[in-house]
Each structure stands twice: as C-alpha cells, then as structure tokens.
Write a protein that holds these residues in place. Sequence first.
Motif, PDB file in Angstrom:
ATOM      1  N   TRP A  36     -63.855 -29.190  75.095  1.00 16.49           N
ATOM      2  CA  TRP A  36     -63.090 -28.318  74.211  1.00 16.49           C
ATOM      3  C   TRP A  36     -63.956 -27.786  73.084  1.00 16.49           C
ATOM      4  N   GLY A  37     -63.451 -26.792  72.385  1.00 19.26           N
ATOM      5  CA  GLY A  37     -64.136 -26.290  71.203  1.00 19.26           C
ATOM      6  C   GLY A  37     -64.172 -27.365  70.119  1.00 19.26           C
ATOM      7  N   GLN A  38     -65.196 -27.296  69.264  1.00 24.00           N
ATOM      8  CA  GLN A  38     -65.401 -28.357  68.281  1.00 24.00           C
ATOM      9  C   GLN A  38     -65.627 -27.781  66.882  1.00 24.00           C
ATOM     10  N   PHE A  39     -65.245 -28.570  65.883  1.00 22.85           N
ATOM     11  CA  PHE A  39     -65.546 -28.249  64.491  1.00 22.85           C
ATOM     12  C   PHE A  39     -66.231 -29.483  63.910  1.00 22.85           C
ATOM     13  N   GLN A  40     -67.544 -29.433  63.791  1.00 28.11           N
ATOM     14  CA  GLN A  40     -68.308 -30.590  63.340  1.00 28.11           C
ATOM     15  C   GLN A  40     -68.533 -30.556  61.836  1.00 28.11           C
ATOM     16  N   HIS A  41     -68.604 -31.731  61.226  1.00 27.88           N
ATOM     17  CA  HIS A  41     -68.907 -31.825  59.805  1.00 27.88           C
ATOM     18  C   HIS A  41     -70.347 -31.387  59.548  1.00 27.88           C
ATOM     19  N   ALA A  42     -70.595 -30.903  58.331  1.00 28.75           N
ATOM     20  CA  ALA A  42     -71.965 -30.578  57.938  1.00 28.75           C
ATOM     21  C   ALA A  42     -72.776 -31.869  57.814  1.00 28.75           C
ATOM     22  N   SER A  43     -74.083 -31.742  57.900  1.00 25.08           N
ATOM     23  CA  SER A  43     -74.934 -32.920  57.749  1.00 25.08           C
ATOM     24  C   SER A  43     -74.882 -33.410  56.305  1.00 25.08           C
TER      25      SER A  43
END
Length: 223
Positions: A36-43
Amino acid sequence: VMNRAVIRSPLDGLLLGHNCYSWYGITAMTDTSRLWGQFQHASPLVVELLARTKMQEHYHGYLSALTSLQTARVADGLSQWLQMQQEIASFTYFMLSVVPYERGTPTIMLMLHHALWLAAFPANARQEALLCIPMLATQVLIDYWLMAIPDVDEYVRVGYWSMFDDEAKEMLQCFDQIHRATSLTIYSTTTHTHKRTHTHTAPSPPLVAFGNCHVDPLLCVAH
C-alpha cells in the motif's frame, strides 16, 4: 526532504523502475504494508534541523505578531491577524510535515494551533474566540493533506484554508470583532512585576524543541 509520502506502494515503485526501499523507514515496514501507499516519518536529523531553524523562525515570528496585536487596543484592520495566520500556518506546515511523534501528531498540532490563536485573547474571551475556528472539512486528514502541497507558501495561502469548511475565511473577521469588543490590552509575552524599588522581568518564552519527542509545554499555554 521532510517526509516520505508514497501514494503508490513501494512494490509499484519497483515495477515502475523506482527503488523506494532505500528511503528512511521503508525497511521497518511489514510485508503486507509494502503493498500500500505509505507516509513515513522524517528522519531524526531532519526533525532536529527544522526544529532549530524554520520552526524557530516562525515561532518567533508568531511571538512578534502576538506582541504587536496585544499592545494595540484595537487591531489595525485584518493585517495583524493575517500576520498571525501566516506564522501559525507555517509552523503547522513544518510540524505536520516532519511528523515528530510516533502517534498523535495531527491531534497535538490541532491543540497547538488552537492554543496559539487563543493566546491573543484574555481568558474571559477565549471560549467565544474558540467558536471562530471552523471545523475541519469533511474527509480531510491534515497530515495526508500536505502530501499534495510541497510548498509552504502555497499551504499558507491556499492549503491552510482548504483544510476547514466553507466558513474558514470568516475566522479572522470573527477574531477581530471579539478583539474589538473586549477593548483590552492583552497580556504581553514578557511579564513585568513591579515592586517598591525595582522591576523584575520574567524570562522570554522557551524555544521550540523536540528532544525525546517533546515540545516545551509553555509553547502550548495561552499566556
């Protein structure tokens, strides 16, 4: 890069010739979530950099706009409210973009957003002023909303207002009417306590920090 927003799944990316698996956080995904599409946190490095630069800049811009508004018995038209909106919307944009918390960033940001606006009013007028802030538009998830708005200036001008319902544009006029009705000099951000022989000046509000996923609570307080 403040976040990793992938509308299509990493698997789709590979099939299209783009290796998204090198992005920060992708390797922590479960097997099924890669479909699925993802929304990852910033580093953590990006979060720290923005907290020390852009977010500090807009936080101090907000304090300057708040002081200007509070020291004027009547706001200078809507120009001062527009300055407040620009700083609050910019701060909102960067915080939602980096997603500094493991859970609850949108909710925390909405609480901060409302508190920053209500700080412009005396305590006895804040409940009325709260009603000026419109409801979020139907089916709007404010963190995912930013995926399609890569520019902070565009968000301040258009995206910020689009998050709310049709009455959003009336918010500043509503604030201005309440501010004029109270006809009070609101508390300044620096409190002076006068005694017999000397004046004590309270320390300036603290800077924004995300150490251990934490924002200084004084930022959330309507002084």
